[in-house]
Write an enzyme that holds these catalytic residues in place. Structure first.
Site, PDB file in Angstrom:
ATOM      1  N   PRO A  44       0.772  -1.241   0.000  1.00  0.00           N
ATOM      2  CG  PRO A  44      -0.838  -1.542   1.660  1.00  0.00           C
ATOM      3  CD  PRO A  44       0.470  -2.075   1.178  1.00  0.00           C
TER       4      PRO A  44
ATOM      5  CB  THR B 253       1.542   3.602  -6.263  1.00  0.00           C
ATOM      6  OG1 THR B 253       1.014   2.902  -7.394  1.00  0.00           O
ATOM      7  CG2 THR B 253       1.632   5.081  -6.596  1.00  0.00           C
TER       8      THR B 253
ATOM      9  CE  LYS C 223      -0.447   4.428 -10.642  1.00  0.00           C
ATOM     10  NZ  LYS C 223      -0.516   3.205  -9.839  1.00  0.00           N
TER      11      LYS C 223
ATOM     12  CE  LYS D  72      -0.286   5.592  -2.361  1.00  0.00           C
ATOM     13  NZ  LYS D  72       0.102   4.213  -2.741  1.00  0.00           N
TER      14      LYS D  72
END
Length: 354
Positions: A109, A141, A226, A301
């Site tokens: 996460p 990520t 990303k 996030k």
């Protein structure tokens, strides 16, 4: 330029048939072409997979279906149980997992979770300068700085066994795009940073979980790609939502305005493929009360990662800060589990198209 000590000698131990073996293939596609056998190189055959969440569970399943010998680890024992009951081997710790793996894949996460798995108690790199896996692939990520730090840590280690094709363990940062549906269907896009020769060697493994791989450059560059992709996606969704809400309030239906956008210069993914207005498009989260899809929490996030990167390089990125604030506020208002396209409803008070 080829890296010293890396020679790509791809031994073949077995074959996987993409169309026949791929998870959910027959239910998702109807191709008339003959399946093409894709080799599994010997040095990629034994895979340790860490992180069996919404994404990782499907990615691991597709590797298993493709014929890879997969061992799993997750702190969620229920997630492990689902696989172990089907005969898939599991490991109690990341370190234990690494001892039987040629390649490690992590799908976690956040940056802190990745650091814990690599350097925490019983982690992949804890208390040793020698490792068994020759390749580590992180598909989480996370911020580029963490990716680059781990890559440096791995490059300072030695291989326990001389693999013959590389003298040093290698790392690729390979975050993905496509979300849970693409993870399940095996159609993810991988954005990959690291040594190019390692990327080429890993492509058969990545294509067992996705349909496309894009080489982005050196260590950390996959993570950069990303973050930048999701930043552009968030800003685009906010812009489309704002314009559609304005149009509604000025008397133009969202479906009409969407048709204008998609026939004009405003056309983008947020308007033609992932429209945020309920009633305009079927099969997207806005058509099901913003359930499923990519949550506002995850978008907040990722925008936090972009904001931190902006600060590090000293750029003046006004829209990055605004987008981060908008999605942070959405989460604080109780919409963190809704798809990020809910910004149309909860930030702009947008209405259904009727």
């Amino acid at each position: 330029m080829a890296a010293r000590g890396l020679r790509l000698r791809l031994g073949i131990s077995s074959y996987r048939f993409w169309a026949c073996n791929h998870s959910n293939w027959n239910s998702k596609r109807d191709f008339s072409v003959t399946p093409v056998p894709i080799p599994i190189p010997t040095q990629l055959e034994k895979v340790g997979f860490i992180g069996l969440g919404n994404m990782g569970s499907h990615m691991a399943s597709n590797l298993i279906s493709a014929g890879y010998k997969v061992t799993l680890h997750d702190i969620n024992q229920n997630a492990l149980k689902d696989f172990s009951e089907k005969g898939v081997p599991v490991a109690e710790t990341p370190y234990q997992l690494s001892q039987s793996s040629d390649v490690i894949i992590t799908m976690l996460p956040s940056s802190s979770h990745v650091m814990e798995v690599f350097t925490g108690t019983n982690g992949l790199l804890t208390g040793t300068s020698e490792v068994r896996p020759w390749l580590f692939i992180d598909s989480s990520t996370i911020d580029p700085q963490t990716s680059r730090r781990i890559s440096r840590d791995i490059s300072s280690c030695h291989l326990k066994e001389n693999e013959g094709f590389t003298k040093k363990p290698l790392m690729l940062d390979a975050p993905v795009s496509g979300g849970v549906p693409a993870a399940q269907a095996g159609t993810l896009t991988f954005m990959v940073g690291g040594l190019e020769e390692a990327y080429i060697a890993a492509k058969p493994l990545l294509l067992a979980m996705g349909k496309r791989t894009i080489y982005c450059g050196g260590p950390g560059n996959g993570s950069v790609a990303k973050i930048c992709n999701n930043l552009a996606m968030a800003i685009s969704m906010i812009g489309v939502s704002e314009a559609l809400s304005l149009g509604q309030n000025l008397g133009v239906k969202a479906s009409v305005l969407t048709n204008v956008f998609n026939s004009s210069s405003a056309r983008c993914w947020s308007s033609d493929s992932y429209n945020p207005v309920p009633g305009v498009m079927q099969g997207v989260p806005s058509s099901r009360n913003y359930e499923g899809g990519f949550t506002s929490k995850l978008m907040a996030k990722d925008l936090g990662l972009a904001t931190a990167s902006v600060a590090e390089v000293g750029l003046n990125c006004l829209l990055t800060a605004d987008a981060h604030n908008i999605y942070t506020r959405l989460c604080e208002d109780g919409h963190e589990s809704k798809d990020f396209s809910c910004v149309f409803r909860y930030c702009y008070d947008g209405k259904d198209d009727k």
